[in-house]
Design a protein around this motif. Structure first.
Motif, PDB file in Angstrom:
ATOM      1  N   THR A   1     -40.159 -15.734   4.544  1.00 60.75           N
ATOM      2  CA  THR A   1     -39.277 -16.789   4.045  1.00 60.75           C
ATOM      3  C   THR A   1     -38.041 -16.193   3.374  1.00 60.75           C
ATOM      4  O   THR A   1     -36.920 -16.682   3.581  1.00 60.75           O
ATOM      5  CB  THR A   1     -40.030 -17.704   3.064  1.00 60.75           C
ATOM      6  N   LEU A   2     -38.219 -15.142   2.597  1.00 60.19           N
ATOM      7  CA  LEU A   2     -37.063 -14.508   1.961  1.00 60.19           C
ATOM      8  C   LEU A   2     -36.103 -13.939   3.007  1.00 60.19           C
ATOM      9  O   LEU A   2     -34.881 -14.017   2.846  1.00 60.19           O
ATOM     10  CB  LEU A   2     -37.511 -13.431   0.975  1.00 60.19           C
ATOM     11  N   GLU A   3     -36.638 -13.399   4.089  1.00 56.43           N
ATOM     12  CA  GLU A   3     -35.780 -12.910   5.177  1.00 56.43           C
ATOM     13  C   GLU A   3     -34.967 -14.055   5.777  1.00 56.43           C
ATOM     14  O   GLU A   3     -33.774 -13.918   6.026  1.00 56.43           O
ATOM     15  CB  GLU A   3     -36.616 -12.239   6.261  1.00 56.43           C
ATOM     16  N   VAL A   4     -35.626 -15.191   6.010  1.00 52.79           N
ATOM     17  CA  VAL A   4     -34.935 -16.359   6.570  1.00 52.79           C
ATOM     18  C   VAL A   4     -33.886 -16.861   5.588  1.00 52.79           C
ATOM     19  O   VAL A   4     -32.742 -17.143   5.966  1.00 52.79           O
ATOM     20  CB  VAL A   4     -35.942 -17.484   6.919  1.00 52.79           C
ATOM     21  N   LEU A   5     -34.247 -16.968   4.313  1.00 53.02           N
ATOM     22  CA  LEU A   5     -33.309 -17.469   3.308  1.00 53.02           C
ATOM     23  C   LEU A   5     -32.115 -16.534   3.151  1.00 53.02           C
ATOM     24  O   LEU A   5     -30.992 -16.991   2.940  1.00 53.02           O
ATOM     25  CB  LEU A   5     -34.023 -17.667   1.966  1.00 53.02           C
ATOM     26  N   GLU A   6     -32.347 -15.240   3.299  1.00 54.08           N
ATOM     27  CA  GLU A   6     -31.220 -14.300   3.221  1.00 54.08           C
ATOM     28  C   GLU A   6     -30.347 -14.423   4.467  1.00 54.08           C
ATOM     29  O   GLU A   6     -29.121 -14.405   4.379  1.00 54.08           O
ATOM     30  CB  GLU A   6     -31.721 -12.872   3.042  1.00 54.08           C
ATOM     31  N   GLU A   7     -30.962 -14.560   5.619  1.00 54.30           N
ATOM     32  CA  GLU A   7     -30.223 -14.748   6.870  1.00 54.30           C
ATOM     33  C   GLU A   7     -29.323 -15.982   6.781  1.00 54.30           C
ATOM     34  O   GLU A   7     -28.204 -15.993   7.287  1.00 54.30           O
ATOM     35  CB  GLU A   7     -31.227 -14.909   8.018  1.00 54.30           C
ATOM     36  N   LEU A   8     -29.794 -17.016   6.089  1.00 51.07           N
ATOM     37  CA  LEU A   8     -29.040 -18.262   5.938  1.00 51.07           C
ATOM     38  C   LEU A   8     -28.032 -18.207   4.791  1.00 51.07           C
ATOM     39  O   LEU A   8     -27.301 -19.164   4.563  1.00 51.07           O
ATOM     40  CB  LEU A   8     -30.002 -19.432   5.714  1.00 51.07           C
ATOM     41  N   GLY A   9     -28.017 -17.106   4.052  1.00 54.22           N
ATOM     42  CA  GLY A   9     -27.060 -16.962   2.959  1.00 54.22           C
ATOM     43  C   GLY A   9     -27.459 -17.663   1.677  1.00 54.22           C
ATOM     44  O   GLY A   9     -26.615 -17.916   0.817  1.00 54.22           O
ATOM     45  N   LEU A  10     -28.747 -17.976   1.535  1.00 50.51           N
ATOM     46  CA  LEU A  10     -29.208 -18.685   0.338  1.00 50.51           C
ATOM     47  C   LEU A  10     -29.723 -17.748  -0.750  1.00 50.51           C
ATOM     48  O   LEU A  10     -29.761 -18.109  -1.919  1.00 50.51           O
ATOM     49  CB  LEU A  10     -30.294 -19.692   0.718  1.00 50.51           C
ATOM     50  N   VAL A  11     -30.153 -16.550  -0.357  1.00 45.04           N
ATOM     51  CA  VAL A  11     -30.556 -15.530  -1.323  1.00 45.04           C
ATOM     52  C   VAL A  11     -29.928 -14.209  -0.897  1.00 45.04           C
ATOM     53  O   VAL A  11     -29.514 -14.041   0.251  1.00 45.04           O
ATOM     54  CB  VAL A  11     -32.099 -15.365  -1.451  1.00 45.04           C
ATOM     55  N   ARG A  12     -29.861 -13.296  -1.858  1.00 48.83           N
ATOM     56  CA  ARG A  12     -29.383 -11.944  -1.598  1.00 48.83           C
ATOM     57  C   ARG A  12     -30.402 -10.984  -2.172  1.00 48.83           C
ATOM     58  O   ARG A  12     -31.189 -11.357  -3.023  1.00 48.83           O
ATOM     59  CB  ARG A  12     -28.034 -11.710  -2.278  1.00 48.83           C
ATOM     60  N   HIS A  13     -30.356  -9.749  -1.729  1.00 46.93           N
ATOM     61  CA  HIS A  13     -31.247  -8.763  -2.320  1.00 46.93           C
ATOM     62  C   HIS A  13     -30.475  -7.495  -2.669  1.00 46.93           C
ATOM     63  O   HIS A  13     -29.394  -7.242  -2.143  1.00 46.93           O
ATOM     64  CB  HIS A  13     -32.434  -8.437  -1.398  1.00 46.93           C
ATOM     65  N   THR A  14     -31.050  -6.773  -3.581  1.00 46.00           N
ATOM     66  CA  THR A  14     -30.543  -5.455  -3.943  1.00 46.00           C
ATOM     67  C   THR A  14     -31.741  -4.598  -4.315  1.00 46.00           C
ATOM     68  O   THR A  14     -32.855  -5.109  -4.421  1.00 46.00           O
ATOM     69  CB  THR A  14     -29.511  -5.542  -5.092  1.00 46.00           C
ATOM     70  N   HIS A  15     -31.518  -3.328  -4.499  1.00 50.32           N
ATOM     71  CA  HIS A  15     -32.600  -2.424  -4.877  1.00 50.32           C
ATOM     72  C   HIS A  15     -32.339  -1.960  -6.300  1.00 50.32           C
ATOM     73  O   HIS A  15     -31.450  -1.152  -6.542  1.00 50.32           O
ATOM     74  CB  HIS A  15     -32.686  -1.245  -3.901  1.00 50.32           C
ATOM     75  N   LEU A  16     -33.098  -2.515  -7.241  1.00 52.01           N
ATOM     76  CA  LEU A  16     -32.926  -2.195  -8.649  1.00 52.01           C
ATOM     77  C   LEU A  16     -33.885  -1.105  -9.095  1.00 52.01           C
ATOM     78  O   LEU A  16     -33.943  -0.774 -10.271  1.00 52.01           O
ATOM     79  CB  LEU A  16     -33.113  -3.459  -9.503  1.00 52.01           C
ATOM     80  N   SER A  17     -34.629  -0.574  -8.155  1.00 55.13           N
ATOM     81  CA  SER A  17     -35.529   0.546  -8.412  1.00 55.13           C
ATOM     82  C   SER A  17     -35.777   1.216  -7.076  1.00 55.13           C
ATOM     83  O   SER A  17     -35.219   0.817  -6.055  1.00 55.13           O
ATOM     84  CB  SER A  17     -36.853   0.056  -9.028  1.00 55.13           C
ATOM     85  N   ASP A  18     -36.647   2.211  -7.089  1.00 47.68           N
ATOM     86  CA  ASP A  18     -36.984   2.869  -5.829  1.00 47.68           C
ATOM     87  C   ASP A  18     -38.119   2.145  -5.117  1.00 47.68           C
ATOM     88  O   ASP A  18     -38.655   2.616  -4.136  1.00 47.68           O
ATOM     89  CB  ASP A  18     -37.346   4.337  -6.068  1.00 47.68           C
ATOM     90  N   ARG A  19     -38.461   0.986  -5.628  1.00 52.56           N
ATOM     91  CA  ARG A  19     -39.550   0.205  -5.036  1.00 52.56           C
ATOM     92  C   ARG A  19     -38.991  -0.947  -4.200  1.00 52.56           C
ATOM     93  O   ARG A  19     -37.973  -0.822  -3.576  1.00 52.56           O
ATOM     94  CB  ARG A  19     -40.449  -0.307  -6.159  1.00 52.56           C
ATOM     95  N   ALA A  20     -39.668  -2.052  -4.242  1.00 55.45           N
ATOM     96  CA  ALA A  20     -39.322  -3.215  -3.422  1.00 55.45           C
ATOM     97  C   ALA A  20     -37.961  -3.801  -3.810  1.00 55.45           C
ATOM     98  O   ALA A  20     -37.522  -3.666  -4.948  1.00 55.45           O
ATOM     99  CB  ALA A  20     -40.403  -4.282  -3.591  1.00 55.45           C
ATOM    100  N   PRO A  21     -37.310  -4.459  -2.862  1.00 53.90           N
ATOM    101  CA  PRO A  21     -36.040  -5.112  -3.183  1.00 53.90           C
ATOM    102  C   PRO A  21     -36.242  -6.244  -4.185  1.00 53.90           C
ATOM    103  O   PRO A  21     -37.329  -6.803  -4.307  1.00 53.90           O
ATOM    104  CB  PRO A  21     -35.561  -5.648  -1.835  1.00 53.90           C
TER     105      PRO A  21
END
Length: 145
Positions: free
Chosen positions: A57-77
């Motif tokens: 779902t997060l992938e779909v929401l990002e594809e649609l421009g509704l969420v963004r991600h960044t890497h704030l650690s060396d772990r998960a986005p």
């Protein structure tokens, strides 16, 4: 937001599901959140949701421009709502505090990268790591004789 979400999903061939609504709401409520944090928030309302549903779902929401991600650690986005004003992140390596910074702070850097290197910066994905003033001053106090 449910109407905008429904329109964007349908326009891209997806359905509006209760899980998608819960996941988007969790990201908006949490501010900056990992998949595990989103999953924990969603499970307070729908225990049957699993991690793979949140990831997809997060992938779909990002594809649609509704969420963004960044890497704030060396772990998960870490995900945040695209409704937030554009910003980049300062991450303290010592206390892990994250500060959101307005893009105009990086105007000179963005202009230099564009003009001298022909590069357009995606500030929303940018995280700068270092030490916050509090941690730097604590380190200095420890080093003092």
């Amino acid at each position: 937001m449910p109407d905008e979400l429904a329109d964007r999903l349908r326009g891209s061939g997806y359905r509006l599901t209760p899980q998608r609504q819960l996941i988007l709401r969790a990201v908006e409520d949490l501010g900056h959140a990992t998949v595990d944090e989103v999953l924990a928030q969603v499970r307070t309302q729908a225990s049957a949701v699993n991690a793979s549903t949140v990831y997809r779902t997060l992938e779909v929401l990002e594809e649609l421009g509704l969420v963004r991600h960044t890497h704030l650690s060396d772990r998960a986005p870490t995900y945040h709502s695209a409704n937030e004003p554009e910003h980049f992140h300062l991450v303290c390596r010592n206390c892990q505090r994250v500060r959101s910074v307005e893009p105009d702070v990086a105007t000179a850097l963005v202009a230099t990268l564009r003009d001298d290197h022909g590069f357009a910066v995606d500030l929303g994905h940018l995280a700068i790591f270092g030490h916050c003033v509090h941690c730097d001053s604590a380190d200095l106090e420890m080093e003092s004789p």
